[in-house]
Design an enzyme around this catalytic site. Structure first.
Site, PDB file in Angstrom:
ATOM      1  N   HIS A   7      -8.022  -8.724  -7.331  1.00  0.00           N
ATOM      2  CA  HIS A   7      -8.302  -9.632  -6.210  1.00  0.00           C
ATOM      3  C   HIS A   7      -8.564  -8.764  -4.987  1.00  0.00           C
ATOM      4  CE1 HIS A   7      -6.114 -12.030  -9.167  1.00  0.00           C
ATOM      5  NE2 HIS A   7      -6.682 -13.097  -8.635  1.00  0.00           N
TER       6      HIS A   7
ATOM      7  N   ASP B  48      -2.932  -8.788  -6.874  1.00  0.00           N
ATOM      8  CA  ASP B  48      -2.350  -9.403  -5.678  1.00  0.00           C
ATOM      9  C   ASP B  48      -3.174 -10.618  -5.249  1.00  0.00           C
ATOM     10  OD1 ASP B  48      -4.501  -7.842  -4.927  1.00  0.00           O
ATOM     11  OD2 ASP B  48      -3.681  -7.346  -2.973  1.00  0.00           O
TER      12      ASP B  48
ATOM     13  N   ASP C 245     -13.498 -14.040 -11.696  1.00  0.00           N
ATOM     14  CA  ASP C 245     -12.052 -14.212 -11.720  1.00  0.00           C
ATOM     15  C   ASP C 245     -11.411 -12.933 -12.264  1.00  0.00           C
ATOM     16  OD1 ASP C 245      -9.874 -16.521 -13.571  1.00  0.00           O
ATOM     17  OD2 ASP C 245      -9.421 -14.967 -12.117  1.00  0.00           O
TER      18      ASP C 245
ATOM     19  N   GLU D 176     -13.719  -9.942  -7.074  1.00  0.00           N
ATOM     20  CA  GLU D 176     -13.505 -10.827  -5.923  1.00  0.00           C
ATOM     21  C   GLU D 176     -14.386 -12.058  -6.077  1.00  0.00           C
ATOM     22  OE1 GLU D 176     -12.262 -12.885  -3.085  1.00  0.00           O
ATOM     23  OE2 GLU D 176     -11.286 -10.940  -3.433  1.00  0.00           O
TER      24      GLU D 176
ATOM     25  N   HIS E 256       0.811  -1.214   0.000  1.00  0.00           N
ATOM     26  CA  HIS E 256       0.000   0.000   0.000  1.00  0.00           C
ATOM     27  C   HIS E 256       0.842   1.261   0.000  1.00  0.00           C
ATOM     28  CE1 HIS E 256      -3.443  -2.668   1.584  1.00  0.00           C
ATOM     29  NE2 HIS E 256      -3.521  -2.522   0.287  1.00  0.00           N
TER      30      HIS E 256
END
Length: 298
Positions: free
Chosen positions: A42, A177, A151, A122, A19
């Site tokens: 993700h 990620d 996905d 997600e 971050h």
């Protein structure tokens, strides 16, 4: 494939690296007024209570963001770290009890008047429900934020190249990620980045990965370097290891190192990370092997 929950790891040293880089990249891109398409492939649940049962199971934030905050009380942090703390402080106005996930960080920095768009993916059934609830509570118009239960590797394809803004400008930042719960994720990251660079070579692409004793983890940055070099794009590779505390047995504390590979990074990011290295190591380092290393294509 749904056993991983980021709530158990929120605010750890890997989140700090991820971050800190994400905010620095986004701040730089925001210097231009043209709209940005922001993608998190993700996304997770969107935010995490640091005093909740999941976060306290292994208390990883105690060795990550909380150590950082304690160190900031003793000595002024470098600019990039101070900015990271400032962004997180918006979610903790009275006491530190919440860690925002990447979606909330991205959303908090979006510009409603510039027409920025946030696209979140997600697959986890519980986390996707939490993510929808979290993002529905934000102040931005629903048209600027979309949560898709899909996905993210596949979902990204339809978003690149991004739509053009006024004057024809196309700009995008993509964060990838995955949990790497499946070792096939490493290959899918490489394949997704190869496809993304073909569709839109000018995007700012951030890939986080764990540095663990698995061949795929060490091969991934090498593959990403090759892809970036073949596309003629600049890159930055940063790895953070908090090291091994005295008396620790190898592997007893879980993840101790992770990396960020960024294609088309801001030209100032390498200097910002190197400037922050001594301070971060003093704050997060726990012994043998601690290091923050930054490598660039230039």
């Amino acid at each position: 494939m749904f056993s991983y929950r980021h709530a158990f790891h929120a605010g750890n040293h890997a989140d700090v690296l991820k971050h800190l880089c994400l905010i620095a990249c986004l701040d730089h891109l925001m210097l231009k007024p043209t709209p940005l398409t922001l993608v998190d492939t993700h996304a997770g649940a969107g935010g995490y209570p640091l005093d909740g049962a999941q976060a306290r199971t292994s208390a990883e934030s105690d060795h990550g963001v909380m150590r950082l905050l304690a160190a900031a009380q003793d000595s002024p942090p470098p600019a990039a770290v101070a900015r990271y703390i400032d962004v997180l402080s918006q979610f903790n106005p009275t006491r530190w009890h919440h860690y925002p996930g990447s979606p909330r960080i991205l959303q908090s920095l979006m510009r409603a008047d510039a027409g920025d768009r946030l696209r979140l993916f997600e697959l986890h059934p519980t986390d996707s429900r939490l993510l929808r609830k979290t993002m529905a509570a934000t102040e931005l118009p629903a048209s600027q934020i979309a949560v898709t239960v899909k996905d993210g590797f596949e979902g990204l394809k339809a978003l690149l190249p991004p739509p053009a803004g006024p004057g024809g400008s196309k700009r995008a930042l993509v964060l990838m990620d995955p949990s790497y719960e499946l070792k096939t994720d490493y290959a899918r990251v490489s394949q997704s980045m190869q496809d993304a660079l073909k569709r839109f070579a000018n995007g700012c692409y951030l890939v986080w990965y764990p540095l663990i004793a698995r061949p795929e983890a060490h091969q991934l940055p090498r593959r990403l370097k090759t892809l970036a070099n073949q596309a003629g794009r600049a890159w930055l590779h940063a790895t953070l290891s908090i090291g091994q505390a005295p008396g620790d047995e190898p592997g007893m504390r879980g993840l101790t190192a992770s990396g960020m590979f960024i294609i088309n990074p801001p030209h100032v990011l390498a200097e910002q990370l190197r400037e922050a290295t001594p301070w971060l190591m003093q704050a997060l380092g726990q012994g043998k092997g601690q290091a923050l290393q930054v490598e660039t294509s230039a």
